[in-house]
Design an enzyme around this catalytic site. Structure first.
Site, short mmCIF file in Angstrom:
data_model
loop_
_atom_site.label_atom_id
_atom_site.label_comp_id
_atom_site.label_asym_id
_atom_site.label_seq_id
_atom_site.Cartn_x
_atom_site.Cartn_y
_atom_site.Cartn_z
CE LYS A 82 -4.46 -1.58 1.61
NZ LYS A 82 -4.28 -2.99 2.05
CD GLU A 127 -10.19 4.77 1.39
OE1 GLU A 127 -9.99 5.98 1.11
OE2 GLU A 127 -9.52 3.84 0.90
CB SER A 168 -0.18 -8.25 -1.14
OG SER A 168 -0.97 -9.08 -0.31
C1 LIG Z 1 -5.12 -4.03 1.65
C2 LIG Z 1 -4.42 -5.28 1.34
C3 LIG Z 1 -4.80 -6.12 0.29
C4 LIG Z 1 -6.03 -5.88 -0.55
O1 LIG Z 1 -6.05 -4.69 -1.25
P1 LIG Z 1 -5.82 -4.59 -2.82
O2 LIG Z 1 -6.13 -3.17 -3.12
O3 LIG Z 1 -6.76 -5.55 -3.48
O4 LIG Z 1 -4.41 -4.94 -3.09
C5 LIG Z 1 -4.04 -7.24 0.01
N1 LIG Z 1 -2.96 -7.56 0.75
C6 LIG Z 1 -2.56 -6.79 1.79
C7 LIG Z 1 -1.36 -7.20 2.56
C8 LIG Z 1 -3.27 -5.63 2.12
O5 LIG Z 1 -2.86 -4.89 3.16
#
Ligand SMILES: *Cc1c(COP(=O)(O)O)cnc(C)c1O
Length: 394
Positions: A84, A106, A373
């Site tokens: 993010k 948000e 992610s």
């Molecule tokens: C917020 C988040 C997501 C989901 O958000 P996307 O906008 O779909 O990427 C996925 N993995 C992690 C670690 C997150 O913090």
């Protein structure tokens, strides 16, 4: 074709008073992306502050187990522990360039709130984060983090007191303050140009992965997998592969307790086109068009919609969307802890849980690239509760 749309999806479904603001934003964004000094500044912070490029790790033991090379893109190693921050750095630099004094955001689980609070501290900008009162209670460590970073957390008491309502409130506040306030949206959602901006600021994930995979293997991966909440890590991962027709792209939504239970977050599997948060996309809604509550064990996938470009990529079949249940994600979570010494975010564990299904019929010369992610420290309490519920003892 109207550039604000991806097929029938996207658009700008906002109050008339925000149309000007969105036009200004689009102009500023396009100008910035064409300005080498802006790109240089963005890259500087990604390198020196976020810690990029993140490694592309060949998960050796998982690869052996599944009989195919598994490469993990380590977004969990970024500062603040997820992808993010890439987007926040891009948007906050744009806010500064536009001369905005304040930023707002948000947040649901608090991950985007923490990333925004981090950027706001870094650039000394007053920051408000809108968060549902229910989420404030459930996610207290992230509330504390935001406050430590100097951000004001605004409690939202309306509707279900969660992300959907916090987003409505942020948009309302923005409509009143847009003159000096920049709204940093946390996923590839919202009115145009947000889905495009977020994609461009997350494109680095796929670009680095593609370059590094070519360097290591002399070819492209056969399949690329990423989890889909609003769709930012996935669209960033897919962006540079969209033209590579031989590369299969797979987005993984949360099936919660199962898509036939009504408790899930699979807008692609069971949603219908509708309008929410300034965009037209696939949404979870009842027969009257009321938005339904999403459910997932992973707070970051717990969103009743999906970014409009994903909706388009689904309909055009360039990306295949699958759904993974809570229990499947938790099994994958445990497996990577033990096989690779990596504690993933539960969101990322949904992408990992798709690996065994995809690996069937593949050979050890082929490869699957997975976006890891984020890291799982934030999820420890959820995992503990889940394992206790299963009677798991260690
Ligand atoms: C917020 C988040 C997501 C989901 O958000 P996307 O906008 O779909 O990427 C996925 N993995 C992690 C670690 C997150 O913090």
């Amino acid at each position: 074709m109207d550039k604000r749309y991806y097929g029938q999806f996207g658009g700008q479904f906002v109050a008339e008073s925000l149309m000007n603001t969105l036009n200004e934003l689009e102009d500023a964004f396009e100008e910035a992306m064409a300005d080498p000094s802006f790109i240089e500044e963005y890259n500087y912070y990604l390198t020196e502050y976020v810690g990029r490029p993140s490694p592309l790790y060949l998960a050796r033991r998982m690869s052996e187990k599944y009989g195919v090379k598994i490469y993990l893109k380590r977004e969990d190693l970024n500062h603040t522990g997820a992808h993010k921050i890439n987007n926040v750095i891009g948007q906050i630099l744009l806010a500064r360039r536009m001369g905005k004094k304040n930023v707002i955001a948000e947040t649901g689980a608090g991950q985007h709130g923490v990333a925004t609070a981090t950027g706001a501290a870094l650039f000394d900008m007053p920051c408000k984060v809108f968060m549902g009162s229910e989420d404030i209670e459930r996610q207290s460590p992230n509330v504390l983090r935001m406050r430590l970073l100097g951000t004001e957390v605004v409690s939202v008491d309306s509707g279900s007191n969660t992300l959907k309502d916090a987003t409505n409130e942020a948009i309302r506040w923005w409509a009143k303050t847009a003159e000096d306030t920049f709204y940093i949206i946390g996923s590839a959602v919202g009115p145009y140009p947000y889905p495009k901006m977020v994609k461009e600021f997350q494109r680095v994930i796929g670009k680095e992965s593609r370059d590094r995979h070519l360097e290591l293997e002399g070819r492209l991966p056969d399949k690329v997998i990423a989890c889909v909440g609003g769709g930012s890590n996935s669209i960033g991962m897919f962006a540079d592969f969209l033209e590579d027709e031989d590369v299969e792209l797979i987005g993984v939504e949360a099936a919660g307790k199962g898509i036939d239970t009504g408790e899930h977050a699979s807008a692609m599997a069971l949603g219908a086109p509708g309008i929410l948060h300034g965009m037209k996309s696939y949404l979870l809604q009842d027969d009257e068009g009321n938005i339904q509550l999403a459910h997932s064990i992973s707070a970051g996938l717990d969103y009743p919609g999906v970014g409009p470009e994903h909706a388009y990529l689904r309909d055009t079949k360039r990306v295949r969307y699958e759904a993974i249940r809570d229990d499947e994600a938790m099994d994958a979570f445990m497996e990577i802890c033990r096989l690779e010494g990596i504690i993933p975010a539960i969101e990322s564990a949904h992408a990992l849980a798709q690996i065994p299904k995809e690996a069937k019929g593949m050979t050890k010369d082929q490869s699957i690239l997975v976006c890891l992610s984020g890291r799982g420290d934030k999820d420890i309490d959820t995992v503990t509760g889940y394992l206790e519920g299963k009677g798991y003892k260690n």
